[in-house]
Design a protein around this motif. Structure first.
Motif, PDB file in Angstrom:
ATOM      1  N   ILE A  22      -8.115  59.243  50.628  1.00 51.40           N
ATOM      2  CA  ILE A  22      -7.025  58.310  50.932  1.00 51.40           C
ATOM      3  C   ILE A  22      -5.799  58.756  50.156  1.00 51.40           C
ATOM      4  N   ASN A  23      -4.691  58.882  50.857  1.00 53.17           N
ATOM      5  CA  ASN A  23      -3.485  59.425  50.258  1.00 53.17           C
ATOM      6  C   ASN A  23      -2.418  58.366  50.019  1.00 53.17           C
ATOM      7  N   CYS A  24      -1.534  58.678  49.085  1.00 46.90           N
ATOM      8  CA  CYS A  24      -0.469  57.745  48.719  1.00 46.90           C
ATOM      9  C   CYS A  24       0.728  58.539  48.204  1.00 46.90           C
ATOM     10  N   ALA A  25       1.922  58.132  48.615  1.00 45.83           N
ATOM     11  CA  ALA A  25       3.151  58.731  48.100  1.00 45.83           C
ATOM     12  C   ALA A  25       3.897  57.684  47.288  1.00 45.83           C
ATOM     13  N   TYR A  26       4.503  58.108  46.199  1.00 42.50           N
ATOM     14  CA  TYR A  26       5.308  57.172  45.419  1.00 42.50           C
ATOM     15  C   TYR A  26       6.718  57.720  45.292  1.00 42.50           C
ATOM     16  N   SER A  27       7.649  56.839  44.954  1.00 46.63           N
ATOM     17  CA  SER A  27       9.053  57.237  45.017  1.00 46.63           C
ATOM     18  C   SER A  27       9.683  57.493  43.647  1.00 46.63           C
ATOM     19  N   ASN A  28       9.156  56.854  42.591  1.00 47.98           N
ATOM     20  CA  ASN A  28       9.801  56.958  41.288  1.00 47.98           C
ATOM     21  C   ASN A  28       9.157  58.074  40.466  1.00 47.98           C
ATOM     22  N   SER A  29       9.845  59.175  40.344  1.00 44.65           N
ATOM     23  CA  SER A  29       9.283  60.325  39.639  1.00 44.65           C
ATOM     24  C   SER A  29       9.084  60.045  38.148  1.00 44.65           C
ATOM     25  N   ALA A  30       9.701  58.996  37.632  1.00 47.79           N
ATOM     26  CA  ALA A  30       9.564  58.670  36.212  1.00 47.79           C
ATOM     27  C   ALA A  30       8.360  57.782  35.927  1.00 47.79           C
ATOM     28  N   SER A  31       7.708  57.268  36.965  1.00 48.07           N
ATOM     29  CA  SER A  31       6.540  56.408  36.756  1.00 48.07           C
ATOM     30  C   SER A  31       5.436  57.185  36.072  1.00 48.07           C
ATOM     31  N   TYR A  49       2.124  55.645  35.314  1.00 46.86           N
ATOM     32  CA  TYR A  49       0.804  55.020  35.364  1.00 46.86           C
ATOM     33  C   TYR A  49       0.541  54.554  36.784  1.00 46.86           C
ATOM     34  N   PHE A  50      -0.645  54.931  37.308  1.00 44.80           N
ATOM     35  CA  PHE A  50      -1.000  54.634  38.693  1.00 44.80           C
ATOM     36  C   PHE A  50      -2.424  54.086  38.755  1.00 44.80           C
ATOM     37  N   ILE A  51      -2.629  53.186  39.711  1.00 43.01           N
ATOM     38  CA  ILE A  51      -3.925  52.506  39.823  1.00 43.01           C
ATOM     39  C   ILE A  51      -4.333  52.465  41.290  1.00 43.01           C
ATOM     40  N   TRP A  52      -5.624  52.566  41.537  1.00 46.27           N
ATOM     41  CA  TRP A  52      -6.184  52.328  42.867  1.00 46.27           C
ATOM     42  C   TRP A  52      -6.995  51.038  42.830  1.00 46.27           C
ATOM     43  N   TYR A  53      -6.750  50.216  43.868  1.00 49.86           N
ATOM     44  CA  TYR A  53      -7.498  48.963  44.028  1.00 49.86           C
ATOM     45  C   TYR A  53      -8.197  48.963  45.383  1.00 49.86           C
ATOM     46  N   LYS A  54      -9.331  48.268  45.429  1.00 49.21           N
ATOM     47  CA  LYS A  54     -10.090  48.056  46.662  1.00 49.21           C
ATOM     48  C   LYS A  54     -10.066  46.564  46.957  1.00 49.21           C
ATOM     49  N   GLN A  55      -9.734  46.209  48.192  1.00 43.81           N
ATOM     50  CA  GLN A  55      -9.716  44.799  48.554  1.00 43.81           C
ATOM     51  C   GLN A  55     -10.589  44.556  49.774  1.00 43.81           C
ATOM     52  N   GLU A  92       1.702  51.318  41.431  1.00 43.07           N
ATOM     53  CA  GLU A  92       2.468  52.049  40.427  1.00 43.07           C
ATOM     54  C   GLU A  92       3.011  51.039  39.432  1.00 43.07           C
ATOM     55  N   LYS A  93       2.925  51.358  38.159  1.00 45.52           N
ATOM     56  CA  LYS A  93       3.517  50.483  37.159  1.00 45.52           C
ATOM     57  C   LYS A  93       5.020  50.688  37.182  1.00 45.52           C
ATOM     58  N   ALA A  94       5.751  49.582  37.365  1.00 43.95           N
ATOM     59  CA  ALA A  94       7.206  49.663  37.409  1.00 43.95           C
ATOM     60  C   ALA A  94       7.742  49.950  36.014  1.00 43.95           C
ATOM     61  N   LEU A  95       8.793  50.739  35.990  1.00 46.57           N
ATOM     62  CA  LEU A  95       9.455  51.041  34.735  1.00 46.57           C
ATOM     63  C   LEU A  95      10.718  50.212  34.596  1.00 46.57           C
ATOM     64  N   GLN A  96      11.015  49.788  33.398  1.00 48.47           N
ATOM     65  CA  GLN A  96      12.282  49.120  33.105  1.00 48.47           C
ATOM     66  C   GLN A  96      12.936  49.962  32.027  1.00 48.47           C
ATOM     67  N   GLY A  97      13.939  50.730  32.428  1.00 47.10           N
ATOM     68  CA  GLY A  97      14.443  51.748  31.519  1.00 47.10           C
ATOM     69  C   GLY A  97      13.361  52.802  31.394  1.00 47.10           C
ATOM     70  N   SER A  98      12.936  53.072  30.193  1.00 51.36           N
ATOM     71  CA  SER A  98      11.880  54.051  29.985  1.00 51.36           C
ATOM     72  C   SER A  98      10.564  53.391  29.613  1.00 51.36           C
ATOM     73  N   SER A  99      10.518  52.068  29.691  1.00 50.30           N
ATOM     74  CA  SER A  99       9.314  51.344  29.273  1.00 50.30           C
ATOM     75  C   SER A  99       8.511  50.870  30.458  1.00 50.30           C
ATOM     76  N   ASN A 100       7.192  50.927  30.299  1.00 47.59           N
ATOM     77  CA  ASN A 100       6.316  50.319  31.301  1.00 47.59           C
ATOM     78  C   ASN A 100       6.455  48.809  31.235  1.00 47.59           C
ATOM     79  N   THR A 101       6.369  48.186  32.368  1.00 50.95           N
ATOM     80  CA  THR A 101       6.421  46.736  32.425  1.00 50.95           C
ATOM     81  C   THR A 101       5.074  46.230  32.925  1.00 50.95           C
ATOM     82  N   GLY A 102       4.967  44.930  33.050  1.00 53.42           N
ATOM     83  CA  GLY A 102       3.737  44.363  33.563  1.00 53.42           C
ATOM     84  C   GLY A 102       3.697  44.317  35.074  1.00 53.42           C
ATOM     85  N   LYS A 103       4.713  44.822  35.740  1.00 54.58           N
ATOM     86  CA  LYS A 103       4.821  44.686  37.184  1.00 54.58           C
ATOM     87  C   LYS A 103       4.187  45.876  37.885  1.00 54.58           C
TER      88      LYS A 103
END
Lengths: 116, 112
Positions: A21-30, A32-38, A92-103
């Motif tokens: 299963i493939n995935c593309a992300y847009s923010n090259s600075a991210s 941390y990445f997670i896979w979930y099963k629902q 993908e964990k959203a970044l705020q500036g250069s910090s990981n956030t909870g989003k």
């Protein structure tokens, strides 16, 4: 803008085959990445995660690959079983500036169908 | 060890009404996040609570508000319900703000 997307909405595989299963992300600075099963009627279940300082991580029957050059993430499931049938999301964990956030930013999901 | 629990599991409301959804985090977790999942879509971040304060918020109007209690449980409140608020509302908990999220099974809200 914020975007994590999957290449295919539905993937159908034969029981016992390997699934990718493939995935593309847009923010090259991210970083941390997670896979979930629902499964139907349930909340997302954590499968595996990976940080950007790695390009591969293995779990039980699952492997996540990260290609930062092309901003691509994949989930490989070995010897796919009927119980693997579900919707799979990369997040993908959203970044705020250069910090990981909870989003977490989720993609739209790929439905995996396992044929017996 | 109980995971994340949410109540109720299903709810039907009328446009204009208000709703409160509840969440108990996984044992040992102190941070609660809320997500909205429309049918066929991925979850969308609403907000996150830590130490009883809203720490981060997604692109949701002020009609969406929340609360976290001293025992780390949380509520999501939605005022002046719209048809478009119909969705699965997911609560997720974590130890700290950036550890992996563990999700509950959600509350299915239908607005008629």
């Amino acid at each position: 803008g914020e975007s994590v997307g999957l290449h295919l909405p539905t993937l159908s595989v034969q029981e016992g085959d390997n699934s990718i299963i493939n995935c593309a992300y847009s923010n090259s600075a991210s970083d941390y990445f997670i896979w979930y099963k629902q499964e139907s009627g349930k909340g997302p279940q954590f499968i595996i995660d990976i940080r950007s300082n790695m390009d591969k991580r293995q779990g039980q029957r699952v492997t996540v690959l990260l290609n930062k050059t092309v901003k691509h993430l994949s989930l490989q499931i070995a010897a796919t079983q009927p119980g693997d049938s579900a919707v799979y999301f990369c997040a993908e964990k959203a970044l705020q500036g250069s910090s990981n956030t909870g989003k977490l930013i989720f993609g739209q999901g790929t439905t995996l169908q396992v044929k017996p | 060890d109980a995971g994340v629990t949410q109540s109720p599991t299903h709810l039907i409301k009328t446009r204009g009404q208000q709703v409160t959804l509840r969440c108990s985090p996984k044992s040992g977790h102190d941070t609660v996040s809320w997500y909205q999942q429309a049918l066929g879509q991925g979850p969308q971040f609403i907000f996150q609570y830590y130490e009883e304060e809203e720490r981060q918020r997604g692109n949701f109007p002020d009609r969406f508000s929340g609360h976290q209690f001293p025992n780390y449980s949380s509520e999501l409140n939605v005022n002046a319900l719209l048809l478009g608020d119909s969705a699965l509302y997911l609560c997720a908990s974590s130890q700290g703000r950036v550890s992996p999220l563990h999700f509950g099974n959600g509350t299915r809200l239908t607005v008629t």
